[in-house]
Design an enzyme around this catalytic site. Structure first.
Site, PDB file in Angstrom:
ATOM      1  N   ARG A 125      39.939  46.323  41.468  1.00 18.66           N
ATOM      2  CA  ARG A 125      39.081  45.349  42.130  1.00 18.66           C
ATOM      3  C   ARG A 125      39.759  44.634  43.299  1.00 18.66           C
ATOM      4  O   ARG A 125      39.168  44.500  44.374  1.00 18.66           O
ATOM      5  CB  ARG A 125      38.628  44.254  41.139  1.00 18.66           C
ATOM      6  CG  ARG A 125      37.445  44.600  40.317  1.00 18.66           C
ATOM      7  CD  ARG A 125      37.579  43.959  38.967  1.00 18.66           C
ATOM      8  NE  ARG A 125      38.706  44.596  38.311  1.00 18.66           N
ATOM      9  CZ  ARG A 125      38.615  45.745  37.638  1.00 18.66           C
ATOM     10  NH1 ARG A 125      37.469  46.328  37.494  1.00 18.66           N
ATOM     11  NH2 ARG A 125      39.685  46.317  37.094  1.00 18.66           N
ATOM     12  N   THR A 126      40.969  44.151  43.076  1.00 21.18           N
ATOM     13  CA  THR A 126      41.580  43.301  44.112  1.00 21.18           C
ATOM     14  C   THR A 126      41.818  44.108  45.378  1.00 21.18           C
ATOM     15  O   THR A 126      41.434  43.697  46.476  1.00 21.18           O
ATOM     16  CB  THR A 126      42.893  42.686  43.590  1.00 21.18           C
ATOM     17  OG1 THR A 126      42.628  42.092  42.316  1.00 21.18           O
ATOM     18  CG2 THR A 126      43.424  41.638  44.548  1.00 21.18           C
ATOM     19  N   LYS A 138      63.324  54.594  47.342  1.00 20.36           N
ATOM     20  CA  LYS A 138      64.643  54.988  47.858  1.00 20.36           C
ATOM     21  C   LYS A 138      65.624  53.821  47.793  1.00 20.36           C
ATOM     22  O   LYS A 138      66.747  53.937  48.269  1.00 20.36           O
ATOM     23  CB  LYS A 138      64.522  55.440  49.320  1.00 20.36           C
ATOM     24  CG  LYS A 138      63.581  56.597  49.541  1.00 20.36           C
ATOM     25  CD  LYS A 138      63.477  56.859  51.052  1.00 20.36           C
ATOM     26  CE  LYS A 138      62.247  57.665  51.375  1.00 20.36           C
ATOM     27  NZ  LYS A 138      61.883  57.555  52.799  1.00 20.36           N
ATOM     28  N   ARG A 183      50.514  42.699  46.027  1.00 17.13           N
ATOM     29  CA  ARG A 183      50.636  42.532  44.569  1.00 17.13           C
ATOM     30  C   ARG A 183      51.988  43.092  44.160  1.00 17.13           C
ATOM     31  O   ARG A 183      52.374  44.186  44.601  1.00 17.13           O
ATOM     32  CB  ARG A 183      49.512  43.262  43.827  1.00 17.13           C
ATOM     33  CG  ARG A 183      49.739  43.267  42.315  1.00 17.13           C
ATOM     34  CD  ARG A 183      48.558  43.792  41.544  1.00 17.13           C
ATOM     35  NE  ARG A 183      47.438  42.864  41.580  1.00 17.13           N
ATOM     36  CZ  ARG A 183      46.316  43.034  40.894  1.00 17.13           C
ATOM     37  NH1 ARG A 183      46.163  44.096  40.120  1.00 17.13           N
ATOM     38  NH2 ARG A 183      45.340  42.148  40.969  1.00 17.13           N
ATOM     39  N   HIS A 209      47.293  34.280  40.719  1.00 18.77           N
ATOM     40  CA  HIS A 209      46.371  35.243  41.342  1.00 18.77           C
ATOM     41  C   HIS A 209      45.315  34.399  42.069  1.00 18.77           C
ATOM     42  O   HIS A 209      44.171  34.300  41.643  1.00 18.77           O
ATOM     43  CB  HIS A 209      45.746  36.101  40.240  1.00 18.77           C
ATOM     44  CG  HIS A 209      45.041  37.336  40.717  1.00 18.77           C
ATOM     45  ND1 HIS A 209      44.723  37.579  42.039  1.00 18.77           N
ATOM     46  CD2 HIS A 209      44.574  38.400  40.018  1.00 18.77           C
ATOM     47  CE1 HIS A 209      44.099  38.748  42.122  1.00 18.77           C
ATOM     48  NE2 HIS A 209      43.994  39.268  40.911  1.00 18.77           N
TER      49      HIS A 209
HETATM   50  N1   CP Z   1      40.861  41.168  38.527  1.00 20.62           N
HETATM   51  C1   CP Z   1      41.828  41.995  38.968  1.00 20.62           C
HETATM   52  O1   CP Z   1      42.881  41.556  39.446  1.00 20.62           O
HETATM   53  O2   CP Z   1      41.539  43.311  38.812  1.00 20.62           O
HETATM   54  P1   CP Z   1      42.461  44.503  39.330  1.00 20.62           P
HETATM   55  O3   CP Z   1      43.738  44.455  38.506  1.00 20.62           O
HETATM   56  O4   CP Z   1      41.677  45.754  39.117  1.00 20.62           O
HETATM   57  O5   CP Z   1      42.775  44.248  40.777  1.00 20.62           O
END
Ligand code: CP
Length: 317
Positions: free
Chosen positions: A66-67, A95, A116, A144
């Site tokens: 999603r993110t 590497k 991320r 997040h």
């Molecule tokens: N909600 C969320 O962070 O989903 P993903 O891990 O799929 O990005």
């Protein structure tokens, strides 16, 4: 919280422009509301080609559906370009390249970095090395913030307000970064918190101390079937398998809570079920047909909210 920014009610948001978003505390309450109002505009009119000529890098050192995809959808709908990787095994990190060097390179290729990473604090570090703003798309069990902004959007949209709500947080409150960020944000709106978790996965003490310092109420339970009628929002979470050092502890806790349709019978008419997704077993499929199930629409809201965040940071709105 971040007390430092004076908010001006203008069409643009000079105080978000060029600022990294690493923690939800980097924005003030007024800035949350600015993003939510802008996201409403994008929901009504999602295709606005205001990002022409801009490049956004998405660096995902940890898996995501999603993110990453909603960020990329947001950039595409705004007319911008995307570069990056969805899997760090295809980058020179394999590497031995340091995060510092990776960021120093990418900030010369892009106007904005979305990252991320599994290490807590990695996003703050990246923002200090980078010459372009960095958006934290999740750093370990820490924060997040863009998920939190879409959660706020979803809560306001379904409840008509963010003020004075009863927020149930259920499941992995120890490792779940989304509940940590959401707690900090909702503390600005006089929420009452109900933490439901097994002993091994309780909300960390520092968050509880923070709520006490704010004079906010919170309660801890191991079960919520008898109190479900008090919830305005039930925020279900997945037990974060990837954060456990002991696989036996994961096996012991992973199915502690499974929300079923029949459990909703005494819930409030306004109550909505949120989940950052992905789910594993914690919401049974029989809940999906309930009008109280909001988690897929919540994920859709992520596109509008991320359009608002990107355009604010790039100073385009
Ligand atoms: N909600 C969320 O962070 O989903 P993903 O891990 O799929 O990005």
């Amino acid at each position: 919280m971040n007390p430092g920014y004076v908010f001006l009610h203008t069409n643009k948001s000079p105080y978000m422009k060029n600022r990294s978003l690493v923690s939800i505390n980097d924005y003030s309450k007024e800035e949350y509301l600015k993003i939510l109002n802008l996201a409403e505009e994008f929901e009504k009119n999602p295709r606005q080609e205001i990002l022409n000529g801009h490049v956004v890098a998405t660096l995902f050192f940890e898996p995501s559906t999603r993110t990453r995809l909603s960020f990329e959808s947001a950039v595409n709908r705004l007319g911008g370009r995307i570069l990056g990787f969805a899997d760090s095994s295809s980058s020179s990190a394999t590497k031995g390249e340091t995060l510092r060097d990776t960021i120093k390179m990418v900030c010369s290729y892009a106007d904005l970095i979305v990252m991320r990473h599994p290490l807590e604090g990695s996003a703050r570090f990246a923002s200090e090395v980078s010459t372009v703003p960095v958006i934290n798309a999740g750093d370990g069990a820490n924060q997040h913030p863009t998920q939190t902004l879409l959660d706020l959007y979803s809560i306001r949209k379904t409840q008509g307000t963010l003020e004075n709500l009863n927020i149930f947080m259920v499941g992995d409150l120890k490792y779940g970064r989304t509940v940590h960020s959401l707690l900090m944000a909702m503390s600005q709106f006089n929420a009452t918190f109900y933490f439901i978790s097994p002993d091994e996965l309780k909300m960390p003490d520092e968050y509880k101390r923070y709520l006490k310092s704010m004079g906010l109420k919170f309660y801890e339970f191991k079960d919520f079937t008898d109190i479900i009628n008090q919830a305005d929002i039930i925020y279900m979470t997945r037990v974060q398998k990837e954060r456990f050092s002991d696989p036996i502890e994961y096996e012991r806790t992973k199915n502690t809570y499974i929300l079923r349709h029949h459990m909703l019978k005494d819930s409030r008419a306004n109550m909505k079920i949120l989940h950052p997704l992905p789910r594993v077993n914690e919401i049974h499929l029989d809940v999906d047909s309930s009008e109280k199930a909001y988690y897929f629409t919540q994920a859709l809201n992520g596109v509008f909210v991320r359009q608002a965040i990107i355009s604010s940071i790039l100073g385009l709105k």
